[in-house]
Motif scaffolding. Structure first.
Motif, PDB file in Angstrom:
ATOM      1  N   CYS A 167     -23.872  37.347  30.752  1.00  0.00           N
ATOM      2  CA  CYS A 167     -24.880  36.453  30.178  1.00  0.00           C
ATOM      3  C   CYS A 167     -24.310  35.059  29.939  1.00  0.00           C
ATOM      4  O   CYS A 167     -25.009  34.047  30.109  1.00  0.00           O
ATOM      5  CB  CYS A 167     -25.432  37.054  28.887  1.00  0.00           C
ATOM      6  SG  CYS A 167     -26.400  38.573  29.159  1.00  0.00           S
ATOM      7  N   GLN A 168     -23.035  34.988  29.567  1.00  0.00           N
ATOM      8  CA  GLN A 168     -22.387  33.680  29.431  1.00  0.00           C
ATOM      9  C   GLN A 168     -22.314  32.976  30.788  1.00  0.00           C
ATOM     10  O   GLN A 168     -22.529  31.761  30.884  1.00  0.00           O
ATOM     11  CB  GLN A 168     -20.988  33.866  28.844  1.00  0.00           C
ATOM     12  CG  GLN A 168     -21.003  34.314  27.390  1.00  0.00           C
ATOM     13  CD  GLN A 168     -19.634  34.778  26.904  1.00  0.00           C
ATOM     14  OE1 GLN A 168     -18.772  35.162  27.706  1.00  0.00           O
ATOM     15  NE2 GLN A 168     -19.432  34.760  25.590  1.00  0.00           N
ATOM     16  N   LYS A 191     -25.721  31.549  31.790  1.00  0.00           N
ATOM     17  CA  LYS A 191     -25.993  30.289  31.087  1.00  0.00           C
ATOM     18  C   LYS A 191     -25.202  29.146  31.725  1.00  0.00           C
ATOM     19  O   LYS A 191     -25.728  28.033  31.900  1.00  0.00           O
ATOM     20  CB  LYS A 191     -25.634  30.414  29.610  1.00  0.00           C
ATOM     21  CG  LYS A 191     -25.934  29.146  28.818  1.00  0.00           C
ATOM     22  CD  LYS A 191     -25.599  29.301  27.346  1.00  0.00           C
ATOM     23  CE  LYS A 191     -25.926  28.035  26.577  1.00  0.00           C
ATOM     24  NZ  LYS A 191     -25.604  28.160  25.119  1.00  0.00           N
ATOM     25  N   PRO A 244     -30.034  31.157  32.276  1.00  0.00           N
ATOM     26  CA  PRO A 244     -29.679  32.011  31.142  1.00  0.00           C
ATOM     27  C   PRO A 244     -30.544  33.266  31.049  1.00  0.00           C
ATOM     28  O   PRO A 244     -31.570  33.398  31.732  1.00  0.00           O
ATOM     29  CB  PRO A 244     -29.926  31.102  29.940  1.00  0.00           C
ATOM     30  CG  PRO A 244     -30.984  30.157  30.410  1.00  0.00           C
ATOM     31  CD  PRO A 244     -30.669  29.904  31.847  1.00  0.00           C
ATOM     32  N   CYS A 245     -30.114  34.171  30.193  1.00  0.00           N
ATOM     33  CA  CYS A 245     -30.913  35.361  29.899  1.00  0.00           C
ATOM     34  C   CYS A 245     -31.912  35.029  28.796  1.00  0.00           C
ATOM     35  O   CYS A 245     -31.902  33.921  28.234  1.00  0.00           O
ATOM     36  CB  CYS A 245     -30.012  36.518  29.475  1.00  0.00           C
ATOM     37  SG  CYS A 245     -29.189  36.273  27.869  1.00  0.00           S
ATOM     38  N   THR A 267     -26.052  32.759  24.393  1.00  0.00           N
ATOM     39  CA  THR A 267     -26.160  32.697  25.859  1.00  0.00           C
ATOM     40  C   THR A 267     -27.606  32.518  26.325  1.00  0.00           C
ATOM     41  O   THR A 267     -27.838  32.359  27.527  1.00  0.00           O
ATOM     42  CB  THR A 267     -25.608  33.986  26.506  1.00  0.00           C
ATOM     43  OG1 THR A 267     -26.522  35.073  26.285  1.00  0.00           O
ATOM     44  CG2 THR A 267     -24.251  34.350  25.934  1.00  0.00           C
ATOM     45  N   ILE A 292     -35.388  31.954  33.464  1.00  0.00           N
ATOM     46  CA  ILE A 292     -34.336  32.886  33.053  1.00  0.00           C
ATOM     47  C   ILE A 292     -33.965  33.759  34.245  1.00  0.00           C
ATOM     48  O   ILE A 292     -34.769  33.982  35.152  1.00  0.00           O
ATOM     49  CB  ILE A 292     -34.758  33.772  31.865  1.00  0.00           C
ATOM     50  CG1 ILE A 292     -36.017  34.592  32.199  1.00  0.00           C
ATOM     51  CG2 ILE A 292     -34.970  32.935  30.615  1.00  0.00           C
ATOM     52  CD1 ILE A 292     -36.412  35.582  31.106  1.00  0.00           C
TER      53      ILE A 292
END
Length: 446
Positions: A193-194, A197, A202-203, A256, A278
């Motif tokens: 997830c980082q 981003k 991003p999530c 994130t 996303i």
């Protein structure tokens, strides 16, 4: 309202799916293995008529095929049936009114915990559950949890199917972030997830009061860290080291995400994913099929890049997800209990159930194991993760008994708000845990 309720709908209510090419007839028929078991004898009441109450459709085939199966029941038995479809947010009130006034529908298809909240007002379903389980390969774990009275073999309801929320993600962006797929380790999932981003995709997970989506994410945070709302005896356990670890992880995950998730409603993650805002979220089949069935080349291209995977297990032995479950009940007040039970049996037999399962695109995944053979599950490999939605030990109120207290905790967003206070910086984890512990205990002691 007399009864406190578990918060229901919204998990996939954002986008209705078109029947179109995915209707039951579009898939090849496949024989369902069934044992030669005699059905229970239900002497139908003379002159019986049935009224059925159930949640409204969120995909077109759900209602269309359910109505067709109901017409087939009338043709087979001569019993007239009226099916009333109710918007999901209105179901708790409708169910409560029927049971508390002792009048209303003869078959009520509510949600998972409902039979337990009205346990003294429902007709026992053990004979029917025993027959269907013996004929169709047995019941999945979640069906048994919601069907049986706690720690007994007495069935209060007859689960008909459930819908779950795994990871929905863009494959190309996950690869760009440095991963071949969705990792099962929580630390690796956070790094994914980082990475999303970092590359601008991003999530997004809700910790707002988004029905379905927010509790799905909050419960995953709990269960993946080995935490739970209560222990097996129903003692509240929100003030533990495992919960503290889940809160710390949620805070790291929030950093994130796309901005604005704390204001999301039940449709927000669908819209954000379709718009390309996303690259990863948690959802049912609705995002994928809305993209795949859209008459738009750009959305079809997104569908081709979309895939699904189980939410990371973390400390759990199975995917820490549950399923929103349809649960059929026969109220004790009905004058035609045999006709009502026969209707439920008829709807669960392969000739009716498999077309409904297939036509719903697997949206209501089966509670009986034999239906895992349905053609819908081999029609598209991206559906595979939804097949075993009810093969899970997790449920709202896990690990304790299903009670009105568990429903009230969910209805009042106790667990969701515990996480929300921490990820927004309103409270330290220790303070938020204590507040949630006290709030949950008030319901369990009342």
């Amino acid at each position: 309202m007399t009864e406190s309720r578990t918060r229901r709908p919204g998990r996939r209510q954002a986008m209705a799916l078109g029947a179109g090419v995915f209707a039951a007839g579009a898939l090849p028929a496949r024989a369902i293995t069934a044992a030669d078991v005699p059905p229970p004898r239900h002497t139908l009441e003379r002159g019986a008529r049935l009224r059925v109450l159930r949640p409204a459709k969120y995909i077109d085939p759900d209602e269309a095929i359910f109505n067709e199966n109901t017409r087939r029941f009338t043709q087979a038995t001569g019993i007239e049936v009226r099916v009333d479809y109710v918007n999901w947010p209105d179901m708790p009130v409708q169910v409560a009114v029927a049971f508390n006034t002792g009048q209303g529908a003869d078959v009520i298809i509510g949600f998972g915990p409902d039979p337990h909240l009205y346990a003294d007002k429902v007709t026992e379903m053990t004979d029917l559950a025993g027959y269907l389980g013996a004929k169709y390969g047995g019941w999945y774990d979640l069906a048994q949890v919601y069907g049986k009275k706690f720690r007994t073999e007495t069935w209060l309801g007859l689960p008909m199917g459930g819908t779950t929320g795994p990871v929905v993600y863009r494959r190309s962006w996950v690869r760009e972030a440095g991963f071949d797929g969705i990792p099962n380790d929580l630390g690796e999932f956070l790094r994914l997830c980082q990475g999303l981003k970092r590359i601008g995709h991003p999530c997004g997970f809700a910790l707002s009061h988004a029905p379905g989506d927010a509790p799905g994410y909050a419960n995953w945070l709990l269960w993946s860290h080995g935490a739970a709302l209560t222990d097996e005896e129903g003692k509240v356990t929100l003030d533990t080291p495992a919960v503290a670890r889940a809160l710390d992880y949620a805070r790291a995950m929030q950093e994130t995400m796309i901005p604005g998730t704390m204001a999301w409603n039940g449709a927000s993650n669908n819209r954000a994913f379709v718009a390309g805002e996303i690259g990863l979220t948690q959802n049912g089949v609705s995002i994928y099929y809305s993209l795949k069935t859209a008459g738009d080349a750009a959305q079809n291209a997104i569908a081709a890049d979309t895939d699904h995977a189980e939410m990371p297990h973390g400390a759990a032995s199975k995917a820490p997800e549950t399923a929103l479950t349809l649960n059929a009940m026969v109220p004790r007040y009905t004058r035609v209990p045999n006709a009502a039970k026969e209707y439920i049996r008829f709807m669960m037999e392969a000739e009716q159930y498999d077309p409904w399962l297939t036509g719903c695109l697997g949206y209501w995944s089966q509670p009986l194991k034999a239906y895992g053979q349905s053609a819908v599950w081999s029609s598209d490999p991206k559906l595979r993760v939804y097949r075993d939605a009810m093969d899970t030990p997790f449920y709202e109120g896990f690990r304790g008994p299903i009670t009105a207290a568990a429903g009230a905790v969910a209805e009042n967003w106790v667990v969701v708000d515990m996480f929300a206070r921490v990820v927004t910086g309103q409270q330290r984890p220790a303070d938020s845990m204590r507040e949630a512990q006290r709030a949950a205990q008030r319901w369990y002691r009342s």
